[in-house]
Design a protein around this motif. Structure first.
Motif, mmCIF file in Angstrom:
data_model
loop_
_atom_site.group_PDB
_atom_site.id
_atom_site.type_symbol
_atom_site.label_atom_id
_atom_site.label_comp_id
_atom_site.label_asym_id
_atom_site.label_seq_id
_atom_site.Cartn_x
_atom_site.Cartn_y
_atom_site.Cartn_z
ATOM 1 N N ASP A 78 38.249 44.357 48.446
ATOM 2 C CA ASP A 78 38.502 45.569 49.215
ATOM 3 C C ASP A 78 39.899 46.120 48.922
ATOM 4 O O ASP A 78 40.879 45.376 48.901
ATOM 5 N N ALA A 79 39.957 47.440 48.720
ATOM 6 C CA ALA A 79 41.235 48.114 48.474
ATOM 7 C C ALA A 79 41.785 48.674 49.781
ATOM 8 O O ALA A 79 41.030 48.934 50.722
ATOM 9 N N ASP A 80 43.096 48.849 49.824
ATOM 10 C CA ASP A 80 43.690 49.534 50.975
ATOM 11 C C ASP A 80 43.178 50.961 51.015
ATOM 12 O O ASP A 80 42.992 51.597 49.985
ATOM 13 N N GLY A 81 42.951 51.478 52.200
ATOM 14 C CA GLY A 81 42.467 52.846 52.346
ATOM 15 C C GLY A 81 40.981 52.990 52.105
ATOM 16 O O GLY A 81 40.469 54.092 51.980
ATOM 17 N N GLY A 82 40.247 51.873 52.003
ATOM 18 C CA GLY A 82 38.801 51.922 51.796
ATOM 19 C C GLY A 82 38.443 51.817 50.324
ATOM 20 O O GLY A 82 39.278 51.956 49.439
ATOM 21 N N GLY A 83 37.216 51.582 50.068
ATOM 22 C CA GLY A 83 36.759 51.439 48.694
ATOM 23 C C GLY A 83 36.938 50.022 48.178
ATOM 24 O O GLY A 83 37.215 49.087 48.927
ATOM 25 N N GLU A 84 36.783 49.925 46.876
ATOM 26 C CA GLU A 84 36.804 48.612 46.252
ATOM 27 C C GLU A 84 37.632 48.657 44.970
ATOM 28 O O GLU A 84 37.642 49.651 44.259
ATOM 29 N N LYS A 85 38.326 47.583 44.676
ATOM 30 C CA LYS A 85 39.045 47.418 43.420
ATOM 31 C C LYS A 85 38.409 46.267 42.660
ATOM 32 O O LYS A 85 37.765 45.398 43.245
ATOM 33 N N THR A 86 38.622 46.275 41.353
ATOM 34 C CA THR A 86 38.111 45.203 40.506
ATOM 35 C C THR A 86 39.245 44.646 39.661
ATOM 36 O O THR A 86 40.006 45.402 39.059
ATOM 37 N N LEU A 87 39.351 43.332 39.627
ATOM 38 C CA LEU A 87 40.299 42.650 38.753
ATOM 39 C C LEU A 87 39.481 41.884 37.726
ATOM 40 O O LEU A 87 38.658 41.047 38.077
ATOM 41 N N ASP A 88 39.663 42.214 36.446
ATOM 42 C CA ASP A 88 38.977 41.491 35.376
ATOM 43 C C ASP A 88 39.792 40.254 35.034
ATOM 44 O O ASP A 88 40.978 40.354 34.714
ATOM 45 N N ILE A 89 39.148 39.090 35.117
ATOM 46 C CA ILE A 89 39.841 37.856 34.778
ATOM 47 C C ILE A 89 39.269 37.294 33.477
ATOM 48 O O ILE A 89 38.122 37.574 33.097
ATOM 49 N N ASP A 131 42.748 34.067 34.602
ATOM 50 C CA ASP A 131 43.776 34.959 35.134
ATOM 51 C C ASP A 131 43.385 36.416 34.933
ATOM 52 O O ASP A 131 42.698 36.750 33.969
ATOM 53 N N GLY A 132 43.899 37.259 35.829
ATOM 54 C CA GLY A 132 43.753 38.701 35.690
ATOM 55 C C GLY A 132 45.038 39.388 36.101
ATOM 56 O O GLY A 132 45.708 38.957 37.041
ATOM 57 N N ILE A 133 45.401 40.442 35.386
ATOM 58 C CA ILE A 133 46.623 41.194 35.664
ATOM 59 C C ILE A 133 46.250 42.475 36.409
ATOM 60 O O ILE A 133 45.392 43.230 35.960
ATOM 61 N N ALA A 134 46.905 42.705 37.544
ATOM 62 C CA ALA A 134 46.649 43.891 38.361
ATOM 63 C C ALA A 134 47.633 44.999 37.985
ATOM 64 O O ALA A 134 48.829 44.773 37.912
ATOM 65 N N SER A 135 47.100 46.167 37.750
ATOM 66 C CA SER A 135 47.945 47.324 37.477
ATOM 67 C C SER A 135 47.281 48.541 38.103
ATOM 68 O O SER A 135 46.145 48.864 37.746
ATOM 69 N N PRO A 136 47.905 49.203 39.042
ATOM 70 C CA PRO A 136 49.231 48.950 39.601
ATOM 71 C C PRO A 136 49.228 47.688 40.472
ATOM 72 O O PRO A 136 48.177 47.117 40.751
ATOM 73 N N ALA A 137 50.419 47.292 40.904
ATOM 74 C CA ALA A 137 50.558 46.092 41.733
ATOM 75 C C ALA A 137 49.753 46.219 43.023
ATOM 76 O O ALA A 137 49.546 47.316 43.540
ATOM 77 N N VAL A 163 45.711 31.353 43.250
ATOM 78 C CA VAL A 163 47.064 31.867 43.422
ATOM 79 C C VAL A 163 47.024 33.365 43.170
ATOM 80 O O VAL A 163 46.522 33.811 42.131
ATOM 81 N N VAL A 164 47.548 34.141 44.118
ATOM 82 C CA VAL A 164 47.569 35.597 43.986
ATOM 83 C C VAL A 164 48.981 36.091 44.238
ATOM 84 O O VAL A 164 49.615 35.707 45.231
ATOM 85 N N THR A 165 49.478 36.920 43.326
ATOM 86 C CA THR A 165 50.778 37.571 43.468
ATOM 87 C C THR A 165 50.532 39.080 43.405
ATOM 88 O O THR A 165 49.400 39.506 43.136
ATOM 89 N N PRO A 166 51.546 39.909 43.602
ATOM 90 C CA PRO A 166 51.309 41.355 43.536
ATOM 91 C C PRO A 166 50.720 41.829 42.209
ATOM 92 O O PRO A 166 49.972 42.804 42.168
ATOM 93 N N ASN A 167 51.018 41.120 41.111
ATOM 94 C CA ASN A 167 50.575 41.572 39.784
ATOM 95 C C ASN A 167 49.528 40.689 39.130
ATOM 96 O O ASN A 167 49.113 40.975 38.005
ATOM 97 N N LYS A 168 49.107 39.604 39.807
ATOM 98 C CA LYS A 168 48.231 38.655 39.120
ATOM 99 C C LYS A 168 47.355 37.886 40.102
ATOM 100 O O LYS A 168 47.771 37.534 41.187
ATOM 101 N N GLY A 169 46.128 37.618 39.659
ATOM 102 C CA GLY A 169 45.233 36.716 40.367
ATOM 103 C C GLY A 169 44.868 35.585 39.424
ATOM 104 O O GLY A 169 44.596 35.817 38.247
ATOM 105 N N SER A 170 44.883 34.342 39.923
ATOM 106 C CA SER A 170 44.618 33.180 39.078
ATOM 107 C C SER A 170 43.679 32.217 39.795
ATOM 108 O O SER A 170 43.847 31.939 40.975
#
Length: 190
Positions: A78-89, A131-137, A163-170
């Protein structure tokens, strides 16, 4: 000694897996977007039960090292403000297994051997990191949503570390690994 190389391609049996997904949007998306490549090597010792060298039924003991590279595995959250985000790992999974194989082989001429691998179960251990890199953070809330999505992945008998940081999910996994070996092989006598 045998080896296997699978070049990067879609998940095997893709159409059948999508049918089994039963219209689960997230699962169908995962099957469509994920690619895999594989390498394995299997040394083994065969004990002939038949007559003559390399003829008839046999039992073998074997060890197998396998390396799987996965790319494009989508994790929806879930993304902030509604909707969905995808992180490719993407990442690598390695396994070490041992097993036994029942087989049958036949010499074809003086150089070629036909080998039928009837049934070869194996069991061992495996581990991997994806691992996946989030852009934007990601925001703090999105980080928690991604962590929840990764924690909710059901992988039986496996220990997960997320482990999740602003720029990465692992996602790291470790646990038992089992397989089944069967097939037809052509070999060369020397």
């Amino acid at each position: 000694l045998s080896g296997r190389i699978m070049p990067e391609s879609a998940i095997p049996f893709k159409a059948k897996l999508k049918d089994l997904a039963d219209n689960d949007h997230n699962m169908v998306d995962l099957i469509d977007r994920t690619s895999v490549k594989n390498f394995s090597i299997t040394p083994e010792v065969k004990f002939s039960l038949g007559k003559g060298y390399g003829e008839g039924a046999y039992v073998s003991l074997y060890y197998r090292y396998s390396n799987f590279d996965l790319k494009g595995v989508p994790i929806n959250f879930d993304a902030d403000g509604g909707g969905e985000k995808t992180l490719d790992i993407a990442g690598t999974f390695q396994s070490h297994t041992g097993g036994f194989l029942f087989g049958w082989q036949k010499n074809i001429g003086s150089v070629v051997v036909l080998d039928l691998w009837i049934l070869g179960p194996n069991i061992g251990v495996g581990k991997g990191t994806f691992d996946g890199i989030a852009s934007p953070a990601m925001t703090v809330n999105e980080q928690q949503n991604l962590k929840d999505a990764l924690d909710d992945l059901t992988i039986p008998f496996v220990r997960k570390t997320v482990v999740v940081t602003p720029n990465k999910g692992s996602l790291s996994i470790k646990g038992p690994w089992a397989g089944l070996r069967s097939g037809i092989s052509l070999g060369f006598r020397f």
